[in-house]
Motif scaffolding. Structure first.
Motif, PDB file in Angstrom:
ATOM      1  N   SER A   1     -48.173 -12.671  11.446  1.00 25.36           N
ATOM      2  CA  SER A   1     -49.560 -11.996  11.035  1.00 25.36           C
ATOM      3  C   SER A   1     -50.061 -12.593   9.918  1.00 25.36           C
ATOM      4  CB  SER A   1     -49.277 -10.570  11.454  1.00 25.36           C
ATOM      5  OG  SER A   1     -50.620  -9.734  11.001  1.00 25.36           O
ATOM      6  N   TYR A   2     -51.208 -13.019   9.940  1.00 19.87           N
ATOM      7  CA  TYR A   2     -51.875 -13.703   8.790  1.00 19.87           C
ATOM      8  C   TYR A   2     -52.960 -12.444   8.327  1.00 19.87           C
ATOM      9  CZ  TYR A   2     -50.132 -18.388   9.739  1.00 19.87           C
ATOM     10  OH  TYR A   2     -49.418 -19.609   9.939  1.00 19.87           O
ATOM     11  N   GLY A   3     -53.634 -12.975   7.042  1.00 15.11           N
ATOM     12  CA  GLY A   3     -54.577 -12.011   6.535  1.00 15.11           C
ATOM     13  C   GLY A   3     -55.709 -11.502   7.571  1.00 15.11           C
ATOM     14  N   LEU A   4     -56.032 -10.302   7.455  1.00 12.64           N
ATOM     15  CA  LEU A   4     -57.351  -9.849   8.217  1.00 12.64           C
ATOM     16  C   LEU A   4     -58.457 -10.930   8.087  1.00 12.64           C
ATOM     17  CD1 LEU A   4     -58.180  -7.610   9.962  1.00 12.64           C
ATOM     18  CD2 LEU A   4     -58.987  -6.303   7.890  1.00 12.64           C
ATOM     19  N   ASP A   5     -58.978 -11.283   9.307  1.00 12.81           N
ATOM     20  CA  ASP A   5     -60.171 -12.326   9.192  1.00 12.81           C
ATOM     21  C   ASP A   5     -61.461 -11.849   8.842  1.00 12.81           C
ATOM     22  OD1 ASP A   5     -58.302 -14.488  10.373  1.00 12.81           O
ATOM     23  OD2 ASP A   5     -58.313 -13.261  11.962  1.00 12.81           O
ATOM     24  N   SER A   6     -61.436 -10.550   9.082  1.00  9.72           N
ATOM     25  CA  SER A   6     -62.858  -9.906   8.876  1.00  9.72           C
ATOM     26  C   SER A   6     -63.089  -9.635   7.334  1.00  9.72           C
ATOM     27  CB  SER A   6     -63.129  -8.718   9.758  1.00  9.72           C
ATOM     28  OG  SER A   6     -61.909  -7.700   9.459  1.00  9.72           O
ATOM     29  N   ASP A   7     -62.056  -9.591   6.425  1.00 10.72           N
ATOM     30  CA  ASP A   7     -62.237  -9.106   5.311  1.00 10.72           C
ATOM     31  C   ASP A   7     -62.022 -10.631   4.235  1.00 10.72           C
ATOM     32  OD1 ASP A   7     -62.272  -8.172   2.783  1.00 10.72           O
ATOM     33  OD2 ASP A   7     -60.923  -6.381   3.150  1.00 10.72           O
ATOM     34  N   PRO A   8     -63.040 -10.900   3.596  1.00 12.37           N
ATOM     35  CA  PRO A   8     -62.786 -12.140   2.776  1.00 12.37           C
ATOM     36  C   PRO A   8     -61.645 -11.917   1.867  1.00 12.37           C
ATOM     37  CG  PRO A   8     -65.291 -11.829   3.311  1.00 12.37           C
ATOM     38  CD  PRO A   8     -64.490 -10.605   3.640  1.00 12.37           C
ATOM     39  N   GLY A   9     -61.629 -10.610   1.265  1.00  8.43           N
ATOM     40  CA  GLY A   9     -60.669 -10.346   0.222  1.00  8.43           C
ATOM     41  C   GLY A   9     -59.219 -10.260   0.724  1.00  8.43           C
ATOM     42  N   ARG A  10     -58.988 -10.429   2.118  1.00  6.77           N
ATOM     43  CA  ARG A  10     -57.768 -10.237   2.544  1.00  6.77           C
ATOM     44  C   ARG A  10     -57.165 -11.504   3.665  1.00  6.77           C
ATOM     45  NH1 ARG A  10     -57.079  -4.592   5.738  1.00  6.77           N
ATOM     46  NH2 ARG A  10     -55.273  -5.602   6.387  1.00  6.77           N
ATOM     47  N   VAL A  11     -58.327 -12.286   3.750  1.00  5.35           N
ATOM     48  CA  VAL A  11     -57.959 -13.455   4.736  1.00  5.35           C
ATOM     49  C   VAL A  11     -57.136 -14.547   4.092  1.00  5.35           C
ATOM     50  CG1 VAL A  11     -60.180 -14.879   3.926  1.00  5.35           C
ATOM     51  CG2 VAL A  11     -59.217 -15.150   6.281  1.00  5.35           C
ATOM     52  N   THR A  12     -56.237 -15.169   4.822  1.00  4.29           N
ATOM     53  CA  THR A  12     -55.242 -16.168   4.395  1.00  4.29           C
ATOM     54  C   THR A  12     -56.063 -17.406   4.133  1.00  4.29           C
ATOM     55  OG1 THR A  12     -53.452 -14.906   5.478  1.00  4.29           O
ATOM     56  CG2 THR A  12     -53.243 -17.362   4.628  1.00  4.29           C
ATOM     57  N   HIS A  13     -55.955 -18.058   3.161  1.00  3.70           N
ATOM     58  CA  HIS A  13     -56.687 -19.392   2.825  1.00  3.70           C
ATOM     59  C   HIS A  13     -56.067 -20.538   3.445  1.00  3.70           C
ATOM     60  CE1 HIS A  13     -57.954 -16.541  -0.354  1.00  3.70           C
ATOM     61  NE2 HIS A  13     -59.033 -17.493  -0.646  1.00  3.70           N
ATOM     62  N   SER A  14     -57.103 -21.553   4.200  1.00  8.45           N
ATOM     63  CA  SER A  14     -56.557 -22.725   4.743  1.00  8.45           C
ATOM     64  C   SER A  14     -56.429 -23.518   3.469  1.00  8.45           C
ATOM     65  CB  SER A  14     -57.835 -23.042   5.723  1.00  8.45           C
ATOM     66  OG  SER A  14     -57.668 -22.650   6.922  1.00  8.45           O
ATOM     67  N   GLY A  15     -55.625 -24.778   3.666  1.00  4.53           N
ATOM     68  CA  GLY A  15     -55.402 -25.780   2.627  1.00  4.53           C
ATOM     69  C   GLY A  15     -53.953 -25.816   2.522  1.00  4.53           C
ATOM     70  N   VAL A  16     -53.509 -26.692   1.677  1.00  2.26           N
ATOM     71  CA  VAL A  16     -52.182 -27.187   1.202  1.00  2.26           C
ATOM     72  C   VAL A  16     -51.761 -26.421   0.229  1.00  2.26           C
ATOM     73  CG1 VAL A  16     -50.697 -28.728   0.667  1.00  2.26           C
ATOM     74  CG2 VAL A  16     -52.473 -29.459   2.028  1.00  2.26           C
ATOM     75  N   HIS A  17     -50.842 -25.585   0.485  1.00  2.00           N
ATOM     76  CA  HIS A  17     -50.066 -24.511  -0.663  1.00  2.00           C
ATOM     77  C   HIS A  17     -48.992 -25.088  -0.842  1.00  2.00           C
ATOM     78  CE1 HIS A  17     -52.953 -21.998   1.837  1.00  2.00           C
ATOM     79  NE2 HIS A  17     -52.576 -20.861   0.803  1.00  2.00           N
ATOM     80  N   VAL A  18     -48.124 -24.674  -2.108  1.00  2.72           N
ATOM     81  CA  VAL A  18     -46.865 -25.306  -2.324  1.00  2.72           C
ATOM     82  C   VAL A  18     -46.234 -23.887  -2.885  1.00  2.72           C
ATOM     83  CG1 VAL A  18     -45.879 -26.734  -4.237  1.00  2.72           C
ATOM     84  CG2 VAL A  18     -48.141 -27.270  -3.337  1.00  2.72           C
ATOM     85  N   VAL A  19     -44.868 -24.134  -2.270  1.00  2.00           N
ATOM     86  CA  VAL A  19     -43.878 -22.930  -2.609  1.00  2.00           C
ATOM     87  C   VAL A  19     -43.745 -22.948  -4.127  1.00  2.00           C
ATOM     88  CG1 VAL A  19     -41.593 -22.357  -2.463  1.00  2.00           C
ATOM     89  CG2 VAL A  19     -42.949 -23.044  -0.436  1.00  2.00           C
TER      90      VAL A  19
END
Length: 403
Positions: free
Chosen positions: A277-295
């Protein structure tokens, strides 16, 4: 009665031939020089005048009389048309600064650091090709800084990191002479890996990242020789820092927010496919960002707080940080019902506690987490390890030495 003597025609002919042979023989044996039409003699070698032996040409750095010399700059003697006989650099206490002469005796350089705010004196001599000696003399004074600044590395000796791991050298305050600092930095990799430095986080940190992910097993050595280097107006580096580390196996997470899945690809093979389950799409403050993250690190338990969304110290298990903007991969039993079906989190990737533990046990700091499908994109504002949000050409432009 008289006697008449007659010479035969044949014998006269032979005498003429003998005479011609004698003339020709004399001509062939003659050692007289021939003279050309221009009147110059030819046939003999010409000799160039012998070259004049040159006096020694001496370069001493810093030169005698130099003031406010940064001790991180080169301290050396070089000679052309000659060789070094002896070099001595003496500190204010009368002690000789350690140095070494090159095998061809054409150069000498220090092998120890100079101090701040001290006067050093040159002595010695070099011998020119003309056989004459030229003295080495003079004195120079190093700068007395208003302040010294230290820096720290994010990597440690003997550690193993993931294939996307950036190297970060971080200062406690803004660096204004970025070019001088960057010239003092080096990264050595085996196998050879193309990479570049870039300044981030308000010019307080400089990162090195490879053009592409490291090859597994790459060894890396970073040297930041910033002692004596000008960092800003009156501010100089306090000490050098370095580290040697290794890149481990290849592991890439590929997550898709619309499919609610997260695959783990290790050494080219998929080893897991988790419902998420990712961040809630309807809320820009909760959405998971696309892109290359690094641990960035991991903790067995982590207390999460977000006053904007009215929760504080919610403890979650097996937390793996993938950005400084609050995004983690972690376990959460309360959202198992939504995992693989619906996005309900506050930006994190929620797994069941058992699956989170499985992922946690195999993860390395520096592993890439590639997320697609969301309405928001990861940017440099989202944390310290945002190096991979830049394409290669844009990243290179962040170097202070970019042309």
């Amino acid at each position: 009665m008289g006697v008449t003597v007659r010479t035969s025609t044949r014998r006269r002919g032979a005498a003429v031939v003998l005479g011609l042979v004698a003339v020709l023989t004399l001509g062939a044996c003659s050692s007289e020089p021939t003279v050309s039409a221009s009147g110059t003699s030819g046939g003999g070698p010409t000799q160039s005048p012998a070259p004049t032996a040159q006096p020694a040409k001496l370069t001493v750095t810093p030169a005698g009389g130099a003031q406010d010399v940064p001790p991180g700059e080169p301290v050396e003697v070089k000679v052309d048309s000659g060789t070094i006989v002896s070099v001595t650099l003496t500190n204010p206490d009368g002690k000789q600064v350690q140095g070494q002469t090159s095998a061809d005796k054409k150069s000498w350089n220090t092998t120890e650091q100079l101090g701040y705010g001290k006067t050093y004196t040159w002595s010695g001599q070099v011998s020119g090709a003309d056989g004459k000696n030229v003295p080495i003399a003079g004195a120079f004074t190093t700068v007395k800084p208003k302040r010294q600044m230290s820096a720290s590395l994010n990597v440690g000796d003997g550690q193993t990191y993931g294939i996307a791991m950036p190297i970060a050298l971080t200062f406690p305050s803004r660096v204004t002479d970025k070019a001088s600092v960057e010239k003092a930095l080096s990264v050595e990799t085996t196998p050879k890996t193309e990479g570049s430095w870039g300044w981030t986080n308000g010019d307080t940190s400089v990162h090195w990242r490879p053009k592409e992910y490291y090859k597994p097993g790459t060894t890396v050595k970073v040297n930041a020789k910033i002692y004596g280097v000008k960092v800003g107006d009156g501010v100089y580096g306090k000490q050098d820092v370095s580290a040697s580390f290794t890149i481990g196996r290849s592991q890439i997470v590929k997550g898709n927010t619309t499919q609610h899945t997260m695959q783990v690809i290790r050494d080219g093979q998929q080893i897991a496919d988790y419902p998420v389950s990712y961040g809630l799409d309807s809320d820009p403050g909760r959405v998971t960002h696309s892109g290359v993250h690094v641990v960035m690190g991991k903790q067995a338990t982590y207390a999460m707080s977000n006053p904007k969304y009215h929760y504080e110290n919610v403890v979650v298990p097996w937390a793996v940080r993938i950005s400084n903007n609050g995004e983690f991969i972690h376990g959460l039993a309360a959202s198992v019902w939504a995992q693989g079906k619906k996005n309900v989190s506050h930006g994190c990737l929620n797994l069941s506690p058992a699956r989170a533990k499985e992922y946690y046990d195999g993860v390395l700091t520096g592993d890439p987490v590639e997320i697609t499908g969301s309405t928001q994109t990861l940017t440099a504002k989202d944390g310290d390890y945002s190096d991979w949000t830049y394409d290669w050409a844009s990243w290179q432009k962040l170097s202070a030495l970019a042309g």
